[in-house]
Design an enzyme around this catalytic site. Structure first.
Site, mmCIF file in Angstrom:
data_model
loop_
_atom_site.group_PDB
_atom_site.id
_atom_site.type_symbol
_atom_site.label_atom_id
_atom_site.label_comp_id
_atom_site.label_asym_id
_atom_site.label_seq_id
_atom_site.Cartn_x
_atom_site.Cartn_y
_atom_site.Cartn_z
ATOM 1 N N GLU A 259 30.237 89.836 38.573
ATOM 2 C CA GLU A 259 29.535 88.557 38.543
ATOM 3 C C GLU A 259 28.114 88.744 38.032
ATOM 4 O O GLU A 259 27.472 89.757 38.314
ATOM 5 C CB GLU A 259 29.502 87.950 39.957
ATOM 6 N N GLU A 370 27.812 77.565 42.692
ATOM 7 C CA GLU A 370 28.292 77.783 44.058
ATOM 8 C C GLU A 370 27.106 77.635 45.009
ATOM 9 O O GLU A 370 25.994 78.074 44.706
ATOM 10 C CB GLU A 370 28.888 79.188 44.200
#
Length: 455
Positions: A259, A370
Site C-alpha cells: 500500500e 479509507e
C-alpha cells in the site's frame, strides 16, 4: 517485616511480608518480652511508612534519566513512577535505539519533525536476516508506456523547505520519538494497522471505504495520480487516508498487501498533516509488516523522499489542486516490488521474499479512500475522507484519482477495464467514476462523515 521485589512476566511489584519467614527467636516463657517486641515491630512499621510518605513528598523516589524527548508530558513530574511504567519506558528506549539509526546529518523540519540522514546500508530493512550485509539494488526498468515528462520541480515535502538535503549514499528517515510510541497502546501495535484494512465486502466495521477496484486477472503493478488534502480527523485514534492497494491471497489470514498513498493519522504522527506513507503485510495485518520504515522490510534507495514526512502544498477547496503520482510494480528480473513517487523518483522496493502470494503476482488492485469510525461520541464520526466533500461536487472541490492503470505480465502499463466501485457507507462517503481522453479512467470520492443522512 520482609520487603521483596517480585517479577511475573512483564510486571513487577513490591511485596511486603509482615509474618516472620523463620521461627521467632523470642523466648516463649517471657510474655512481657513478646508483647514488647510486638509493640516495637508495630512502631518500626509505623515509622517506616511515615518516613516513606514524608520522603516521597519531598523528593523523587524513583526518578529517570532525562528522556531523549524533552517535550514528553511525563517529564514534568517523575516522582514515584510505578515499576511497570519504568519497565515500559525502558523497553521503549530499547526499541527507539533499534529503529532510530545513527545519522550522518540531521535536518529540522518546519512542522517539528526531525529527519535523520542515515547511511543506506544501515537503514532498518537491513536488520532483516535475509538482507543483512547486503546493499540496495540498482533501479530496474520502468514498465513500458511509463511517462515521466511531468517532472516535479517544486518542493513537495515540508522538511525540504529549509533547503537542506541528505547527501548521496544516505536516505532521509523521520525520527521516531517516545511521544510517538506512547500514543500507541503498546510497542507491538505501534506502526501497524488494525485488521480489516482492505474492503472486500459490505459488512459494517469501524473501517469505512470509498474505493474502485479490479480483480479476476493477474496484475504486476498499478499506477495513479491522486490529489492531496488535509481532511479533518476528529478523534486521535482515527485516520483518513487515500492510497492504492496491491493485493493477493484470500481475505483470511494469508492476505498479502502493498500500500502507498497519503494519510492523516494523529495517533501515528501526532498531528493532522497529510503524509506520504507506505504499508505492507503478508498475514492480514496480524504480525507482519508496518508503516513506512518502522520495521525491517522496505528497502529505500532515494535520498530525496522521507517516507512518513508531511506533503506540501495541499489542494484547496475551489482553488489550486495539487496531486501526486504513485506507481508500484514488480521488477520482472528480480521479482521485487518497486515504488515510484511523483514523476520519476524511485523510492525503493519491497523484497519478494517478504510475501507468499505476492511473490508471484497480485490478484486485485484497489484505489480510494479509507477512514476509521470509532463512534467515540456515540454517533458516526465527522472525520472527513479526501476533501471532506461528496464526489458529485467534482473538480476543485472533491478529491480524485486519475489515470488509473495496471501493469500486465509483459511489464506494460495498460488502462483499467471492468472497474468496480464500492462505497460501503454512501451517505457518509461516496464515489463516482468516469473516463476522458486526458484523465483516462478516473473517479471522484470522499465525504464529510456525519451529516443529516449519516447519523
Amino acid at each position: 517485616m520482609l520487603i521483596t521485589l517480585v517479577s511475573t512476566g512483564q510486571h513487577r511489584y513490591i511485596q511486603i511480608q509482615t509474618k516472620p519467614t523463620q521461627e521467632t527467636t523470642t523466648p516463649r516463657h517471657s510474655t512481657n518480652m513478646a508483647s514488647s517486641t510486638s509493640h516495637i515491630t508495630t512502631t518500626i512499621i509505623f515509622i517506616f511508612v511515615s518516613l516513606l510518605f514524608v520522603v516521597s513528598s519531598l523528593s523523587p523516589v524513583l526518578s529517570l534519566p532525562t528522556l531523549s524527548d524533552p517535550g514528553h508530558p511525563l517529564l514534568a513530574n517523575q516522582t514515584f513512577r510505578p515499576l511497570q511504567e519504568l519497565h515500559r519506558l525502558k523497553r521503549i528506549r530499547a526499541y527507539l535505539k533499534k529503529i532510530n539509526k545513527p545519522a550522518v546529518k540531521t535536518i529540522q523540519s518546519p512542522d517539528g519533525d526531525v529527519i535523520d540522514c542515515v547511511t543506506s546500508n544501515l537503514q532498518p530493512a537491513f536488520d532483516h536476516p535475509q538482507l543483512k550485509g547486503q546493499e540496495p539494488l540498482e533501479p530496474p526498468d520502468r514498465p513500458k508506456g511509463h511517462d515521466s515528462i511531468d517532472a516535479m520541480t517544486e518542493s513537495f515535502q515540508l522538511w525540504t523547505d529549509s533547503g537542506e538535503s541528505c547527501p548521496e549514499g544516505t536516505i532521509p528517515i523521520r525520527r521516531t520519538t517516545e511521544k510517538d510510541i506512547l500514543r500507541a497502546s503498546s510497542i507491538r501495535k505501534f506502526g501497524r494497522k488494525l485488521r480489516r484494512g482492505v474492503r472486500h465486502d459490505t459488512m459494517s466495521s469501524d473501517h469505512e471505504h470509498a474505493v474502485a477496484f479490479v480483480n479476476g486477472d493477474q496484475y504486476y503493478g498499478a499506477k495513479a495520480s491522486l490529489n492531496v488534502w488535509a481532511p479533518g480527523v476528529t478523534d486521535q485514534y482515527e485516520f483518513s487516508l487515500s492510497q492504492l492497494w496491491v493485493i493477493s491471497g484470500s481475505f483470511g489470514n494469508d492476505l498479502n498487501t502493498i500500500e502507498a498513498g497519503w494519510q492523516v493519522s494523529p495517533d501515528l504522527y501526532g498531528d493532522n498533516n497529510p503524509r506520504f506513507f507506505t504499508y505492507w503485510t503478508t498475514d492480514a495485518y496480524q504480525t507482519t509488516g508496518c508503516y513506512n520504515l518502522l520495521c525491517s522490510g522496505f528497502v529505500q534507495t532515494n535520498n530525496k523522499i522521507a517516507i512518513g514526512a508531511a506533503i506540501s502544498p495541499r489542494s484547496s477547496y475551489n482553488g489550486r489542486q495539487f496531486d501526486i503520482a504513485i506507481m508500484v510494480w514488480k521488477d520482472p528480473k528480480h521479482g521485487h516490488w518497486w515504488l515510484e513517487f511523483g514523476s520519476g523518483l524511485l523510492v525503493g522496493y519491497w523484497p519478494s521474499f517478504l510475501f507468499s502470494h505476492l511473490r508471484s503476482h497480485a490478484s486485485m488492485i484497489q484505489f480510494g479512500g479509507e477512514i476509521v469510525n470509532s463512534r467515540s461520541m456515540g454517533f458516526h464520526t465527522s472525520t472527513q475522507m479526501g476533501s471532506g466533500h461528496f464526489a458529485d461536487e467534482g473538480f476543485g472541490k472533491a478529491s480524485y484519482f486519475r489515470n488509473l492503470q495496471a501493469v500486465d505480465w509483459d511489464n506494460s502499463l495498460i488502462p483499467l477495464s471492468n472497474l468496480h466501485l464500492l462505497a460501503d457507507h454512501p451517505n457518509c462517503y461516496d464515489i463516482i467514476a468516469g473516463k476522458s481522453n486526458i484523465w483516462g479512467s478516473y473517479f471522484y470520492y470522499g465525504g464529510p462523515g456525519r451529516n443529516v443522512k449519516c447519523p
